[in-house]
Design a protein around this motif. Structure first.
Motif, short mmCIF file in Angstrom:
data_model
loop_
_atom_site.label_atom_id
_atom_site.label_comp_id
_atom_site.label_asym_id
_atom_site.label_seq_id
_atom_site.Cartn_x
_atom_site.Cartn_y
_atom_site.Cartn_z
N LEU A 194 -7.83 4.13 -0.15
CA LEU A 194 -6.56 3.46 0.22
C LEU A 194 -6.37 3.43 1.74
O LEU A 194 -5.76 2.49 2.28
N ILE A 195 -6.89 4.44 2.42
CA ILE A 195 -6.79 4.46 3.89
C ILE A 195 -7.70 3.38 4.49
O ILE A 195 -7.29 2.60 5.35
N ARG A 196 -8.92 3.31 3.99
CA ARG A 196 -9.84 2.24 4.39
C ARG A 196 -9.23 0.87 4.11
O ARG A 196 -9.29 -0.05 4.93
N CYS A 197 -8.60 0.75 2.95
CA CYS A 197 -7.97 -0.51 2.54
C CYS A 197 -6.81 -0.88 3.47
O CYS A 197 -6.60 -2.07 3.76
N SER A 198 -6.07 0.10 3.93
CA SER A 198 -4.95 -0.18 4.86
C SER A 198 -5.48 -0.83 6.12
O SER A 198 -4.93 -1.83 6.60
N VAL A 199 -6.55 -0.25 6.65
CA VAL A 199 -7.14 -0.78 7.88
C VAL A 199 -7.73 -2.17 7.62
O VAL A 199 -7.50 -3.11 8.39
N ARG A 200 -8.46 -2.29 6.54
CA ARG A 200 -9.14 -3.56 6.26
C ARG A 200 -8.15 -4.70 5.98
O ARG A 200 -8.31 -5.80 6.49
N VAL B 107 -6.92 -4.53 -2.40
CA VAL B 107 -5.98 -3.46 -2.77
C VAL B 107 -6.23 -3.01 -4.21
O VAL B 107 -6.19 -1.81 -4.52
N ALA B 108 -6.52 -3.95 -5.09
CA ALA B 108 -6.80 -3.59 -6.49
C ALA B 108 -8.02 -2.67 -6.56
O ALA B 108 -8.00 -1.65 -7.25
N ARG B 109 -9.05 -3.02 -5.82
CA ARG B 109 -10.28 -2.22 -5.88
C ARG B 109 -10.11 -0.85 -5.24
O ARG B 109 -10.65 0.14 -5.73
N ALA B 110 -9.34 -0.79 -4.16
CA ALA B 110 -9.12 0.51 -3.50
C ALA B 110 -8.27 1.43 -4.38
O ALA B 110 -8.37 2.66 -4.26
N SER B 111 -7.46 0.85 -5.25
CA SER B 111 -6.58 1.66 -6.10
C SER B 111 -7.22 1.99 -7.45
O SER B 111 -6.75 2.89 -8.14
N GLY B 112 -8.24 1.24 -7.84
CA GLY B 112 -8.70 1.23 -9.22
C GLY B 112 -9.87 2.13 -9.55
O GLY B 112 -9.96 3.25 -9.05
N VAL B 113 -10.73 1.63 -10.44
CA VAL B 113 -11.79 2.47 -11.03
C VAL B 113 -12.68 3.18 -10.02
O VAL B 113 -13.06 4.33 -10.21
N ASN B 114 -13.02 2.47 -8.94
CA ASN B 114 -13.88 3.10 -7.94
C ASN B 114 -13.10 3.52 -6.69
O ASN B 114 -13.67 3.85 -5.67
N GLY B 115 -11.79 3.50 -6.79
CA GLY B 115 -10.94 3.88 -5.67
C GLY B 115 -10.09 5.09 -6.01
O GLY B 115 -10.59 6.07 -6.58
N MET B 116 -8.80 4.99 -5.71
CA MET B 116 -7.91 6.14 -5.86
C MET B 116 -7.91 6.70 -7.28
O MET B 116 -8.09 7.91 -7.48
N ALA B 117 -7.69 5.84 -8.28
CA ALA B 117 -7.59 6.35 -9.66
C ALA B 117 -8.91 6.97 -10.11
O ALA B 117 -8.93 8.05 -10.72
N ILE C 276 0.84 -1.21 0.00
CA ILE C 276 0.00 0.00 0.00
C ILE C 276 0.87 1.25 0.00
O ILE C 276 0.55 2.23 -0.68
N GLU C 277 1.99 1.22 0.70
CA GLU C 277 2.88 2.40 0.66
C GLU C 277 3.48 2.57 -0.74
O GLU C 277 3.69 3.70 -1.20
N MET C 278 3.73 1.47 -1.44
CA MET C 278 4.23 1.56 -2.83
C MET C 278 3.16 2.17 -3.74
O MET C 278 3.45 3.04 -4.57
N ILE C 279 1.92 1.73 -3.57
CA ILE C 279 0.83 2.29 -4.40
C ILE C 279 0.59 3.75 -4.05
O ILE C 279 0.41 4.60 -4.93
N HIS C 280 0.62 4.06 -2.78
CA HIS C 280 0.45 5.46 -2.35
C HIS C 280 1.56 6.34 -2.96
O HIS C 280 1.30 7.42 -3.49
N THR C 281 2.79 5.85 -2.92
CA THR C 281 3.91 6.63 -3.48
C THR C 281 3.75 6.82 -4.99
O THR C 281 3.99 7.92 -5.52
N TYR C 282 3.31 5.78 -5.67
CA TYR C 282 3.00 5.92 -7.11
C TYR C 282 1.94 6.99 -7.31
O TYR C 282 2.05 7.83 -8.23
N SER C 283 0.91 6.99 -6.47
CA SER C 283 -0.17 7.97 -6.66
C SER C 283 0.35 9.40 -6.47
O SER C 283 -0.12 10.33 -7.13
#
Ligand code: IPE
Ligand code: IPE
Ligand code: MG
Ligand code: MG
Ligand code: MG
Length: 289
Positions: free
Chosen positions: A178-184, A138-148, A74-81
């Motif tokens: 992504l924050i929700r995803c970290s906890v979950r 993690v895919a869903r939190a980062s993807g179409v309905n998440g971060m991106a 998640i920190e890698m994805i956050h840094t990419y974002s």
């Protein structure tokens, strides 16, 4: 140090050591790509998302080790974002984590690829869990309905302003997911049952919204040396933010309300064991960086 500060410091050391180990496994890869990825990954950062994953895992099972792959990924994805968020085509910012942004240091093409590759390799790390539910989370939190998804709504709102309900939806997606995803994922890897996961999801959603409201406020009242990024970036880009729509005081009140909700969501847990997540919730609205 406050309880939140010492917790964040300890968990930052833990995740950074693990990230170093991961980067070292890429020794044969194109050096420029790895250099740009490592530059942004080790530029600092509060490591809040890893701390949340570790904290949720510890709350459930008394040990943070099962959460380590999720914390790193998640920190890698956050840094990419962040790398992509700073690009000229997006927020066009020159400073991040107190250093020149990735594209300023390495050029746009390398920064785009560094972001792409951090995202991709995050899933390589996650595969170590052997848990398809965690990978999907993690895919869903980062993807179409998440971060991106939230990031494109944020950009569209520069041209077509949204109301408060619309902005809340953007914040829940671009940052909250992504924050929700970290906890979950921390909770899932700790072995949470359905009721525990529901309670922590409520906590994660509330702090995720509060975190971005606080970020909007810091973009105005923050100090560059503390926040490590330019003050006034949102006004420069004509962003719709909480302070733009409701003012700074009301933004703070709404963030506080969300944090009360987050702390309330922790009620089913033993108060002593929930102390670190409670402290992190308060930290989110009291931070100056
Ligand atoms: C900044 O996140 C981007 C947002 C989602 C608001 P952080 O404030 O967690 O940034 P770092 O990781 O500490 O640099
Ligand atoms: C970005 O929100 C959230 C991300 C998904 C990166 P911002 O654009 O407000 O984040 P900062 O203020 O640049 O860190
Ligand atoms: Mg942005
Ligand atoms: Mg930005
Ligand atoms: Mg911001």
């Amino acid at each position: 140090l406050s309880e939140a500060d010492s917790f964040l410091e300890a968990k930052a050391l833990r995740v950074e050591a693990a990230l170093r180990t991961i980067v070292n496994t890429w020794a044969g890869a194109p050096p420029l790509l790895v250099e740009a990825m490592a530059y942004s990954l080790f530029a600092g950062g509060k490591r809040l998302r890893p701390a949340l994953a570790f904290g949720a895992c510890e709350l459930i099972c008394g040990d943070d080790a099962p959460a380590l792959p999720a914390a790193c990924a998640i920190e890698m994805i956050h840094t990419y974002s962040l790398i992509h968020d700073d690009l000229p085509a997006m927020d066009d910012d020159d400073l991040r984590r107190g250093m020149p942004t990735c594209h300023v240091k390495f050029g746009e093409a390398t920064a785009i690829l560094a972001g792409d590759t951090l995202m991709t390799m995050a899933f390589d790390v996650l595969a170590d869990t052997g848990r398809t539910d965690v990978i999907r989370e993690v895919a869903r939190a980062s993807g179409v309905n998440g971060m991106a998804g939230g990031q494109i709504l944020d950009l569209e709102a520069e041209e077509n302003p949204v109301d408060l309900a619309g902005l809340q939806a953007i914040h829940r997606a671009k940052t909250g997911a992504l924050i929700r995803c970290s906890v979950r994922t921390g909770a899932m890897l700790g072995g949470a049952d359905a009721a525990q996961l529901d309670a922590l999801t409520r906590y994660g959603e509330a702090i995720g919204l509060a975190f971005q409201i606080a970020d909007d406020v810091l973009d105005i009242v923050g100090v560059e040396a503390d926040i490590g990024k330019p003050v006034g970036s949102d006004a420069k880009s004509h962003k719709v933010t909480y302070p733009v729509l409701v003012g700074i005081d009301e933004s703070r009140r709404l963030a506080n309300e969300a944090i009360d909700e987050a702390i309330d969501a922790l009620a089913p847990f033993d108060p002593t064991r929930a102390a670190s997540l409670r402290a992190l919730a308060t930290y989110i609205i009291e931070r100056d960086k």
